[in-house]
Design a protein around this motif. Structure first.
Motif, PDB file in Angstrom:
ATOM      1  N   VAL A 334     -32.249-114.949 -48.610  1.00 52.03           N
ATOM      2  CA  VAL A 334     -31.086-115.678 -48.128  1.00 52.03           C
ATOM      3  C   VAL A 334     -31.559-116.848 -47.269  1.00 52.03           C
ATOM      4  CG1 VAL A 334     -29.491-113.746 -48.234  1.00 52.03           C
ATOM      5  CG2 VAL A 334     -30.868-114.067 -46.183  1.00 52.03           C
ATOM      6  N   LYS A 335     -30.789-117.922 -47.253  1.00 50.37           N
ATOM      7  CA  LYS A 335     -31.277-119.203 -46.728  1.00 50.37           C
ATOM      8  C   LYS A 335     -31.796-119.151 -45.282  1.00 50.37           C
ATOM      9  CE  LYS A 335     -30.205-124.127 -46.806  1.00 50.37           C
ATOM     10  NZ  LYS A 335     -30.943-124.406 -45.579  1.00 50.37           N
ATOM     11  N   PRO A 336     -31.062-118.583 -44.318  1.00 51.21           N
ATOM     12  CA  PRO A 336     -31.604-118.605 -42.945  1.00 51.21           C
ATOM     13  C   PRO A 336     -32.956-117.900 -42.851  1.00 51.21           C
ATOM     14  CG  PRO A 336     -29.284-117.992 -42.944  1.00 51.21           C
ATOM     15  CD  PRO A 336     -29.728-117.956 -44.368  1.00 51.21           C
ATOM     16  N   PHE A 337     -33.089-116.785 -43.568  1.00 52.54           N
ATOM     17  CA  PHE A 337     -34.337-116.031 -43.574  1.00 52.54           C
ATOM     18  C   PHE A 337     -35.425-116.852 -44.248  1.00 52.54           C
ATOM     19  CE2 PHE A 337     -37.431-112.915 -44.793  1.00 52.54           C
ATOM     20  CZ  PHE A 337     -37.340-111.887 -43.879  1.00 52.54           C
ATOM     21  N   ASP A 338     -35.078-117.419 -45.412  1.00 50.68           N
ATOM     22  CA  ASP A 338     -36.020-118.213 -46.186  1.00 50.68           C
ATOM     23  C   ASP A 338     -36.516-119.415 -45.387  1.00 50.68           C
ATOM     24  OD1 ASP A 338     -36.988-118.174 -49.096  1.00 50.68           O
ATOM     25  OD2 ASP A 338     -36.393-120.268 -48.874  1.00 50.68           O
ATOM     26  N   ASP A 339     -35.587-120.119 -44.743  1.00 49.02           N
ATOM     27  CA  ASP A 339     -35.948-121.297 -43.950  1.00 49.02           C
ATOM     28  C   ASP A 339     -36.920-120.934 -42.830  1.00 49.02           C
ATOM     29  OD1 ASP A 339     -34.333-122.835 -45.538  1.00 49.02           O
ATOM     30  OD2 ASP A 339     -32.671-122.943 -44.110  1.00 49.02           O
ATOM     31  N   THR A 355     -28.563-113.457 -40.299  1.00 54.15           N
ATOM     32  CA  THR A 355     -28.098-113.606 -41.682  1.00 54.15           C
ATOM     33  C   THR A 355     -26.855-112.749 -41.875  1.00 54.15           C
ATOM     34  OG1 THR A 355     -29.250-111.724 -42.689  1.00 54.15           O
ATOM     35  CG2 THR A 355     -30.524-113.767 -42.406  1.00 54.15           C
ATOM     36  N   ASP A 356     -26.311-112.728 -43.079  1.00 60.36           N
ATOM     37  CA  ASP A 356     -25.148-111.887 -43.359  1.00 60.36           C
ATOM     38  C   ASP A 356     -25.469-110.404 -43.224  1.00 60.36           C
ATOM     39  OD1 ASP A 356     -23.632-114.096 -43.879  1.00 60.36           O
ATOM     40  OD2 ASP A 356     -23.872-114.023 -46.058  1.00 60.36           O
TER      41      ASP A 356
END
Length: 635
Positions: A334-339, A355-356
């Motif tokens: 998921v994007k926040p984790f990935d970023d 994240t969610d």
């Protein structure tokens, strides 16, 4: 309108407009037969759809559905899926869309077709349209540019028609958007009881007379599958490929033109500690989890072993393995984790990442740089691929030649007498669900094989591994066995039906009594010897891990309200019956953001567009003259 939407929606993702024709690159004859004097499979007004077009659309639909069942559709589902009717309906709708487009004055120009083709990645080399590749791929699949572009023109016109019709949809109102958001993000709570058939096991006694009477109507479920014995001629891409030599330059050229296939992106190895907190959880729970995460982060930054901390505190599935996520490329999480992961250095521990799923603490263990596989590493794979591509037209030519010779000889046996060196395969009897080892389990092969009558010869059949010509040597029809040979299983099944019927009646009786007085659920459950359970807050479209209420019934629970607290009938999941009552509905924990408002508005608009297009097509079908060939009755 929203009530209809509520009843149909299965998740937040509204399904795309089903009648839009996807512009995929499929190398077989598409389009219609406008001038053939042969009998058409379907005639829509004055437009004819050929048997070839129908057959290949049918095979594509069958293959697509078969993939969902691991490559083969279970026998009991084939009839219920009614693939033939779906294909007839699809082809008729496509024809009506084209005709409607013409009536609206729509057309597809040459430059539009050119733009579509040049944008297709199948025809590009290094991101640019490659005319030589375009012509080569079409030729390899026995298509001329004129035929392919004519078919593509049909698809583009259908899409234009859909786009033109869908423009009549009105925008979604704020009220509709907010109602949908409440429906999707709110929660409901129900009280419920479960009634299992096994609770009636000791009450059921089966005697032979009852069993025999039941078997008279239920015996068909024990009948054997149809069986067939085949002789077939295989023309395998793999076997023919062994005789083909690929020069080094061809391998080098393919490698150069497909560099993207051999590039491995950068990957990163991370561990994480997750403290769960979903959107619908309370603000107090979020605050508690964040505070706990801060305490764990402090321990990690003071040097405590990260893996041990993950095993002790992480609430995610990787907790027992020390939070190990192994290597993964950018874009997988998921994007926040990935970023966060792809902005860190090796050995670094992140700040708290939301994240969610909740609150994460991440440690980056290792970075594996991007690399491109060398030609030496992949040249064997490329050679095999090129051999297979060159073998395809050769296999078709050989199979077609053999087929013409069989027809010329008058029978397969006569052809084989004249061609003793040709490879043939003879099988013993087998069923469609259990083909012999080594035989193609390709759905197209098996479907055609079991459609043949004794002594019949198939047409040329293309499978994933080559071409085949099949002859049915012998066939065996399904047969119902004697009760004595299946008595043990039949007795078990009959008893199970009796127990299930007892459970159903008890559930319906309880629901009826509850409908007279919904507030009496506790006393009614106790009187029936059942435990009244509470579902907890159920979330639509999300997993409710802490609840024992079955996810299959959550949609039904969301349709209930204080004015209509009970389902119309007892619900069944697996073997168990459920009786439940609506208790309360809770608003979403978080207000609707502008980003979500836009997304929901777009979803509602897409749904309205779908409704308009479907209504337009229904109107066209009602007014159209659609003729189905009698030859399709037994297809």
């Amino acid at each position: 309108m929203l009530q209809i939407f509520r009843d149909k929606a299965q998740s937040l993702v509204i399904q795309a407009i089903v009648v839009i024709i996807a512009l995929v690159f499929i190398f077989w004859g598409v389009g219609t037969n406008m001038n053939s004097k042969q009998e058409a499979a379907i005639i829509v007004n004055d437009e004819q759809i050929s048997f070839q077009h129908f057959q290949r659309a049918y095979e594509q639909a069958y293959d697509t559905m078969a993939q969902r069942f691991g490559g083969r559709i279970p026998k009991e589902l084939v009839a219920s899926l009614n693939i033939k009717h779906q294909v007839i309906n699809q082809l008729s709708q496509e024809s009506l869309l084209r005709q409607g487009g013409h009536e609206m004055g729509l057309s597809v120009s040459g430059p539009e077709i050119q733009k579509e083709i040049t944008s297709m990645p199948q025809f590009q080399s290094n991101g640019t349209f490659d005319l030589e590749k375009y012509e080569r791929l079409l030729a390899a699949n026995r298509l001329s540019p004129q035929k392919y572009e004519h078919s593509l023109q049909y698809d583009l016109l259908s899409n234009k028609t859909v786009s033109s019709i869908s423009h009549f949809a009105l925008d979604a109102t704020d009220f509709e958007v907010e109602e949908l958001y409440d429906m999707e993000k709110g929660t409901v709570t129900v009280s419920f009881v479960t009634i299992s058939p096994t609770s009636f096991s000791n009450e059921i006694e089966i005697n032979d007379e009852e069993l025999e009477k039941w078997f008279e109507t239920a015996g068909a479920r024990y009948q054997s599958e149809p069986q067939v014995k085949l002789t077939y001629l295989p023309f395998s891409y793999e076997e023919l490929g062994k005789k083909i030599t690929i020069d080094e330059q061809a391998i080098q050229t393919y490698y150069d033109e497909h560099q993207a296939l051999y590039k491995k992106p950068e990957q990163r190895h991370a561990r994480h500690i997750l403290l769960k907190a979903a959107d619908q959880d309370s603000a107090e729970h979020h605050e508690q989890q964040r505070k706990k995460a801060e305490e764990i982060l402090e321990k990690a930054r003071k040097g405590e072993d990260f893996s041990s901390l993950a095993k002790e505190f992480s609430e995610g599935p990787t907790g027992p393995t020390g939070g190990d996520l192994r290597f993964f490329p950018q874009g997988q999480m998921v994007k926040p984790f990935d970023d966060a992961v792809f902005s860190m250095q090796e050995g670094e521990i992140s700040d708290i990442v939301k994240t969610d799923f909740g609150y994460h603490i991440i440690k980056l263990e290792e970075i594996k740089p991007a690399e491109t596989e060398a030609l030496e590493q992949v040249e064997e794979d490329i050679a095999s691929l090129l051999k297979r591509e060159q073998a395809k037209p050769l296999a078709f030519q050989m199979a077609n030649e053999a087929y013409e010779n069989i027809i010329g000889a008058g029978s397969l046996s006569a052809f084989l007498e004249k061609s003793p060196d040709i490879k043939i395969i003879d099988t013993d009897f087998f069923s469609q669900s259990a083909p012999p080892e080594g035989m193609s389990s390709d759905p197209a092969f098996l479907q055609k094989a079991f459609a043949l009558k004794k002594g019949e010869l198939s047409s040329l059949i293309e499978t994933g591994s080559g071409y085949v010509i099949i002859s049915a040597t012998e066939t065996k029809a399904p047969a119902v066995p004697e009760l004595s040979s299946v008595k043990e299983k039949a007795t078990t099944d009959f008893k199970a039906e009796q127990m299930s019927e007892r459970a159903r009646r008890k559930a319906e009786e309880l629901l009826k009594a509850l409908s007279d007085n919904p507030d009496s659920f506790q006393s009614l459950a106790e009187a029936a010897g059942l435990e009244l359970q509470n579902s907890g807050r159920l979330n639509k479209g999300e997993e409710n891990k802490s609840s024992t209420f079955p996810p299959e019934l959550v949609q039904t629970a969301f349709r209930l309200s204080s004015s209509s607290p009970l389902p119309e009938e007892a619900q069944k999941v697996g073997d168990t019956y459920y009786v439940f009552r609506f208790d309360e509905r809770n608003q979403p924990m978080k207000p609707l953001t502008e980003e979500e408002r836009t997304r929901y508005r777009n979803m509602l608009l897409a749904y309205k567009q779908q409704q308009i297009v479907e209504a337009w097509i229904r109107g066209q079908q009602d007014a159209a003259r659609i003729t189905i060939s009698k030859s399709l009755e037994n297809y």
